[in-house]
Write a protein that holds these residues in place. Structure first.
Motif, short mmCIF file in Angstrom:
data_model
loop_
_atom_site.label_atom_id
_atom_site.label_comp_id
_atom_site.label_asym_id
_atom_site.label_seq_id
_atom_site.Cartn_x
_atom_site.Cartn_y
_atom_site.Cartn_z
N ARG A 54 0.35 -1.19 -0.54
CA ARG A 54 -0.04 -0.48 0.09
C ARG A 54 0.62 0.92 0.19
O ARG A 54 2.14 0.94 0.42
N ALA A 55 0.09 2.04 -0.75
CA ALA A 55 0.60 3.84 -0.76
C ALA A 55 0.39 4.31 0.69
O ALA A 55 -0.96 4.44 0.71
N PHE A 56 2.08 5.30 1.48
CA PHE A 56 1.67 6.06 2.57
C PHE A 56 1.82 7.24 2.40
O PHE A 56 3.00 7.28 1.89
N SER A 57 1.64 8.14 2.44
CA SER A 57 1.75 9.46 2.25
C SER A 57 3.01 9.76 4.46
O SER A 57 2.38 9.06 5.36
N PHE A 58 3.88 10.13 4.09
CA PHE A 58 4.75 11.06 4.87
C PHE A 58 4.12 11.83 6.21
O PHE A 58 3.72 12.67 4.66
N VAL A 59 3.09 11.86 7.56
CA VAL A 59 2.90 12.34 8.13
C VAL A 59 3.90 13.71 8.55
O VAL A 59 3.05 14.96 8.26
N LYS A 60 4.70 13.26 8.69
CA LYS A 60 5.99 14.73 9.45
C LYS A 60 6.54 15.23 8.32
O LYS A 60 7.18 14.59 7.33
#
Length: 238
Positions: A54-60
């Motif tokens: 899955r693709a997840f954006s970086f929160v920080k």
């Protein structure tokens, strides 16, 4: 872009049915605020037709020097395995990817129109701009069903209190929102124009569920936004 094997450091619930995952930062890893990575489970205990990646954006933001992702926890094989990971368990990371990043011209306002977990790349972009003390005027419309359903809401409220360039407009769409005094209902042209005086001027960033992103694109076009200045990141199947 490169492939890494990284360990989970910790996980935490950050909103209703929403988890944040803190990952080990590879030594030579760098990324831009707003980018994402492909996370692949290693020998998962179950899988389905949607696969193990899955693709997840970086929160920080990069300056925060933490590798964090966040996601709604739905009932899929991938999410069940992900939710059961323990600190020390490893995944494969292919990153960074994406060009959903903040524009460079600081005199041009940035207006974010965001739904739910679509906040993840945007929190990164806003945090980085505030850290670098850029002059971008930033306005964030942030739509959720209830305050308990809104990841990072209190953190964003603190950012808005500290920084004159950043205006936060939380919007609640649910029926059971308690003593909420902010905007309610779905974002429409009237709400947009209450907070954005010159609709044609900003660069807009849309992020969230695909249906909402498409609806907001049409709303912005109808309201007089320049379609060349609308950037989108759709979250499907999260």
């Amino acid at each position: 872009m490169a492939d890494y094997t990284i360990k989970l450091l910790k996980k935490e619930e950050i909103a209703d049915e929403t988890m944040a995952f803190h990952w080990e930062m590879p030594d030579d890893f760098s990324f831009k605020a707003g980018q994402f990575g492909d996370f692949t489970l290693i020998e998962p205990s179950e899988t389905d037709e949607e696969g193990n990646t899955r693709a997840f954006s970086f929160v920080k933001g990069p300056s925060e020097n933490e590798l964090v992702t966040a996601t709604r926890m739905r009932d899929s094989a991938y999410k069940r395995v992900l939710g059961n990971l323990e600190p020390g368990n490893e995944v494969k990371l292919d990153a960074p990817h994406g060009n959903f990043t903040l524009h460079k011209t600081e005199s041009t306002p940035a207006v974010f129109v965001i739904g739910g977990i679509g906040i993840t790349p945007v929190r990164s972009m806003i945090a980085e701009a505030l850290h670098k003390q850029t002059d971008h005027p930033i306005t964030l419309f942030y739509s959720n069903k209830t305050p308990d359903n809104a990841p990072f809401l209190s953190e964003l409220e603190e950012m808005a209190q500290k920084h004159d360039h950043f205006t936060l407009i939380p919007v609640m769409t649910g029926d059971d929102i308690g003593e909420w005094s902010g905007e309610t209902g779905h974002i429409d042209e009237a709400m947009l124009k209450r907070h954005v005086t010159d609709v044609a001027n900003p660069i807009y960033y849309l992020s969230g569920p695909s249906d909402m992103v498409q609806d907001m694109y049409e709303l912005l076009e109808d309201a007089g936004a320049n379609e060349d200045n609308i950037r989108m990141e759709e979250f499907s199947g999260y």
